[in-house]
Design a protein around this motif. Structure first.
Motif, PDB file in Angstrom:
ATOM      1  N   LEU A 296      73.848  35.041 -27.218  1.00 25.39           N
ATOM      2  CA  LEU A 296      74.704  34.241 -26.345  1.00 25.39           C
ATOM      3  C   LEU A 296      75.961  33.829 -27.088  1.00 25.39           C
ATOM      4  CD1 LEU A 296      72.031  31.943 -24.630  1.00 25.39           C
ATOM      5  CD2 LEU A 296      72.979  34.113 -23.828  1.00 25.39           C
ATOM      6  N   CYS A 311      76.463  28.786 -28.147  1.00 28.18           N
ATOM      7  CA  CYS A 311      75.074  28.833 -28.617  1.00 28.18           C
ATOM      8  C   CYS A 311      75.058  29.449 -30.017  1.00 28.18           C
ATOM      9  CB  CYS A 311      74.224  29.655 -27.649  1.00 28.18           C
ATOM     10  SG  CYS A 311      72.536  29.975 -28.219  1.00 28.18           S
ATOM     11  N   CYS A 345      70.353  27.549 -22.449  1.00 29.79           N
ATOM     12  CA  CYS A 345      69.703  28.488 -23.364  1.00 29.79           C
ATOM     13  C   CYS A 345      68.222  28.125 -23.465  1.00 29.79           C
ATOM     14  CB  CYS A 345      70.366  28.412 -24.737  1.00 29.79           C
ATOM     15  SG  CYS A 345      69.460  29.274 -26.050  1.00 29.79           S
ATOM     16  N   PHE A 352      75.180  28.321 -20.505  1.00 31.20           N
ATOM     17  CA  PHE A 352      75.906  29.588 -20.563  1.00 31.20           C
ATOM     18  C   PHE A 352      75.910  30.216 -19.168  1.00 31.20           C
ATOM     19  CE2 PHE A 352      71.505  30.764 -21.081  1.00 31.20           C
ATOM     20  CZ  PHE A 352      71.378  31.985 -20.436  1.00 31.20           C
ATOM     21  N   ASP A 356      78.588  35.229 -20.729  1.00 32.24           N
ATOM     22  CA  ASP A 356      78.368  34.876 -22.140  1.00 32.24           C
ATOM     23  C   ASP A 356      77.202  35.634 -22.760  1.00 32.24           C
ATOM     24  OD1 ASP A 356      80.408  33.006 -21.906  1.00 32.24           O
ATOM     25  OD2 ASP A 356      79.021  31.434 -21.242  1.00 32.24           O
ATOM     26  N   ILE A 357      76.590  36.536 -22.014  1.00 30.89           N
ATOM     27  CA  ILE A 357      75.424  37.277 -22.519  1.00 30.89           C
ATOM     28  C   ILE A 357      75.890  38.599 -23.085  1.00 30.89           C
ATOM     29  CG2 ILE A 357      73.173  38.223 -21.915  1.00 30.89           C
ATOM     30  CD1 ILE A 357      73.124  36.327 -19.517  1.00 30.89           C
TER      31      ILE A 357
END
Length: 361
Positions: A296, A311, A345, A352, A356-357
């Motif tokens: 992340l 993260c 998360c 997130f 954002d992955i």
């Protein structure tokens, strides 16, 4: 449009297409043959077979009038010399004769079907294949009508393309016919699966399954039924035979399963994360079956902007488990918002979004 004839032609083609294939808006407005002729057709609940016999005959007749309606409309839409041209030109006279012959032939077909108290209709002939020697198609029709009135039947689809399964019968309603097969005589095969990322009605991903229905009775032609994968479980409960999955089709029966496919497609488009050389990937702590391959990283906005947070966890989850986690934190009543929502998360609770992955490479 440059001329009223061109404008009318475009309008009439679109109107005819919608009238024949009846989109949701036309059905809601009641612009269908069964709605316009509801008084003459009777009630489907009271007499399913006879209702569809009359409906299909009326549909064939009404649809056959569309070419003639186009000619009449063009004569009205044009004016002056152009109107005279439509009335006397050889090409349009040939079209007029053809447009008259089509409804005449359709009316003769409908008249032939109605002979012998509708005994010549394709639906009647289909039912006759299941009649006992001492009885006729009407006895079979009575059985179908009785089972259709039961509330425990399976029914799916729009009026012009419905799938109906009762304790004894599997039926597919189409615009011009009703395909009927007896459950004890059929073999079912799952032949195809089509995935659509967004359903126009629900704004969610959807999977449609195609099942081939083949009867051991040589007089009954095979036909295909099509339904949403979320209804597959309910269909299986009503069937007395198994559905062969000859092509190993993966069936997504829940909304989360369908969302997971869309989730993976979207993540594949994101920026990749390069794993440092001195770091090794550990097994995913969610399934312990595959290596963790998700990191992340806040890339949807600048570090200090928006609701998403950075993260700092190392890669600990695989793409599938992260997708399941993402789906589990959503409002199940509003699936149209899933892709745009933010979730915490699973380890550090930093918020997130799907942008954002990053997949580890």
């Amino acid at each position: 449009m440059d001329s009223p004839e061109a404008a009318f032609s475009l309008f009439y083609v679109v109107l005819s297409f919608c009238f024949v294939f009846t989109p949701t808006e036309f059905r809601s407005a009641g612009v269908t043959v069964q709605d316009l002729l509801s008084d003459q057709l009777g009630s489907e609940d009271l007499g399913f077979v006879h209702y569809h016999i009359r409906r299909t005959a009326a549909t064939v007749t009404v649809h056959s009038l569309l070419p003639l309606g186009y000619y009449a409309g063009m004569c009205v839409a044009s004016s002056g010399e152009k109107q005279f041209y439509f009335l006397v030109s050889e090409g349009w006279l040939i079209y007029l004769v053809t447009a008259v012959l089509i409804p005449a032939a359709a009316s003769l077909v409908a008249l032939y079907w109605s002979l012998n108290k509708w005994g010549n209709h394709p639906i009647s002939r289909s039912l006759a294949h299941y009649a006992l020697p001492q009885s006729g198609w009407r006895a079979v029709a009575s059985s179908v009508n009785t089972e259709f009135r039961r509330i425990d039947k399976f029914a799916s689809g729009v009026p012009g393309a419905r799938v109906i399964v009762t304790d004894t019968w599997v039926m597919k309603v189409t615009t011009y016919n009703v395909h009927i097969a007896q459950q004890q005589d059929i073999h079912l095969t799952l032949t195809e699966s089509r995935q659509h990322e967004l359903c126009p009605d629900l704004n969610t991903p959807v999977q449609f399954l195609t099942i081939r229905v083949c009867s051991i009775n040589p007089n009954v032609k095979p036909f295909d039924i099509r339904l949403n994968s979320t209804e597959y479980g309910e269909l299986r409960e009503k069937l007395h035979t198994t559905v062969r999955n000859a092509h190993n089709v993966v069936i997504h029966q829940t909304l989360s399963d369908m969302f997971l496919d869309t989730f993976k497609i979207q993540v594949e488009l994101n920026q990749r994360y390069n794993l440092p050389g001195n770091q090794e990937l550990e097994p995913c702590i969610g399934c312990m079956q595959t290596a963790a391959n998700i990191k992340l990283i806040k890339i949807c906005q600048e570090p200090n902007e928006g609701d998403c947070q950075q993260c700092y966890c190392r890669p600990m989850w695989c793409l599938t488990c992260m997708g399941k986690w993402f789906a589990s934190r959503q409002d199940q009543q509003h699936p149209e918002t899933w892709l745009s929502n933010r979730v915490p998360c699973p380890t550090c609770r930093s918020k997130f979004c799907i942008l954002d992955i990053s997949i580890v490479c």
